[in-house]
Design a protein around this motif. Structure first.
Motif, short mmCIF file in Angstrom:
data_model
loop_
_atom_site.label_atom_id
_atom_site.label_comp_id
_atom_site.label_asym_id
_atom_site.label_seq_id
_atom_site.Cartn_x
_atom_site.Cartn_y
_atom_site.Cartn_z
N UNK A 1 0.94 9.26 1.88
CA UNK A 1 0.89 9.12 3.34
C UNK A 1 1.15 7.67 3.75
N UNK A 2 1.76 7.50 4.93
CA UNK A 2 2.04 6.15 5.42
C UNK A 2 0.77 5.31 5.54
N UNK A 3 -0.34 5.96 5.87
CA UNK A 3 -1.59 5.21 5.99
C UNK A 3 -1.98 4.57 4.66
N UNK A 4 -1.70 5.27 3.57
CA UNK A 4 -2.01 4.72 2.24
C UNK A 4 -1.04 3.59 1.90
N UNK A 5 0.23 3.75 2.26
CA UNK A 5 1.20 2.66 2.08
C UNK A 5 0.72 1.41 2.81
N UNK A 6 0.30 1.61 4.05
CA UNK A 6 -0.17 0.49 4.87
C UNK A 6 -1.38 -0.17 4.23
N UNK A 7 -2.32 0.64 3.76
CA UNK A 7 -3.54 0.10 3.16
C UNK A 7 -3.20 -0.74 1.93
N UNK A 8 -2.33 -0.22 1.07
CA UNK A 8 -1.99 -0.92 -0.17
C UNK A 8 -1.12 -2.14 0.06
N UNK A 9 -0.11 -2.02 0.91
CA UNK A 9 0.87 -3.09 1.07
C UNK A 9 0.38 -4.25 1.94
N UNK A 10 -0.47 -3.95 2.91
CA UNK A 10 -0.85 -4.99 3.87
C UNK A 10 -2.20 -5.62 3.60
N UNK A 11 -2.88 -5.17 2.55
CA UNK A 11 -4.18 -5.77 2.23
C UNK A 11 -3.95 -7.09 1.48
N UNK A 12 -4.98 -7.93 1.40
CA UNK A 12 -4.85 -9.15 0.59
C UNK A 12 -4.62 -8.80 -0.88
N UNK A 13 -4.01 -9.69 -1.60
CA UNK A 13 -3.74 -9.45 -3.02
C UNK A 13 -5.04 -9.18 -3.77
N UNK A 14 -5.09 -8.05 -4.51
CA UNK A 14 -6.31 -7.70 -5.25
C UNK A 14 -6.38 -8.42 -6.61
N UNK A 15 -6.69 -9.70 -6.57
CA UNK A 15 -6.66 -10.53 -7.78
C UNK A 15 -7.71 -10.13 -8.82
N UNK A 16 -8.68 -9.32 -8.45
CA UNK A 16 -9.76 -8.92 -9.34
C UNK A 16 -9.42 -7.69 -10.18
N UNK A 17 -8.27 -7.03 -9.89
CA UNK A 17 -7.95 -5.77 -10.54
C UNK A 17 -6.47 -5.77 -10.96
N UNK A 18 -6.19 -5.86 -12.26
CA UNK A 18 -4.80 -5.94 -12.72
C UNK A 18 -3.94 -4.73 -12.32
N UNK A 19 -4.48 -3.52 -12.39
CA UNK A 19 -3.72 -2.34 -12.02
C UNK A 19 -3.40 -2.34 -10.52
N UNK A 20 -4.40 -2.64 -9.71
CA UNK A 20 -4.18 -2.71 -8.27
C UNK A 20 -3.19 -3.82 -7.93
N UNK A 21 -3.22 -4.92 -8.68
CA UNK A 21 -2.29 -6.02 -8.45
C UNK A 21 -0.86 -5.59 -8.74
#
Length: 109
Positions: A72-92
């Motif tokens: 969903x676009x809402x998930x794209x927005x959440x993932x792409x526009x959040x600050x860089x998740x430096x604490x989680x290699x997979x999320x990064x």
């Protein structure tokens, strides 16, 4: 020439046929289906916020380049526009891929 139906309206009409007003309202995050019914009936105009919510919740990217799944676009927005998740290699890894993705949503003012 015929006017093209806006994306939000096409998504709204399809979802309304598929889910009905009560379930569509819940899918859009509303506790009551009154707004959905009033917009559908033409009694009130859809605000920009409502239109954005319809697109965010109902527009789906057929295949996310990172996960290979429907997104969903809402998930794209959440993932792409959040600050860089430096604490989680997979999320990064996901976040980095999202930064150059053709589906990346624009930041809202």
């Amino acid at each position: 020439m015929a006017d093209a139906t806006p994306l939000w309206r096409a998504l709204f009409d399809d979802a309304l046929r598929k889910y009905g007003p009560v379930n569509l309202a819940a899918k859009l995050g509303y506790n009551n289906h009154t707004l959905v019914s009033r917009i559908n009936g033409g009694h009130v105009a859809a605000s920009k916020i409502f239109q954005r919510r319809v697109i965010d919740r109902l527009h789906v990217v057929a295949e996310c380049p990172v996960s290979g799944l429907e997104q969903p676009r809402s998930e794209c927005k959440r993932l792409a526009l959040c600050p860089a998740p430096t604490h989680n290699p997979l999320a990064m890894r996901f976040w980095k891929a999202c930064q150059t993705c053709t589906h990346k949503p624009e930041k809202e003012s």
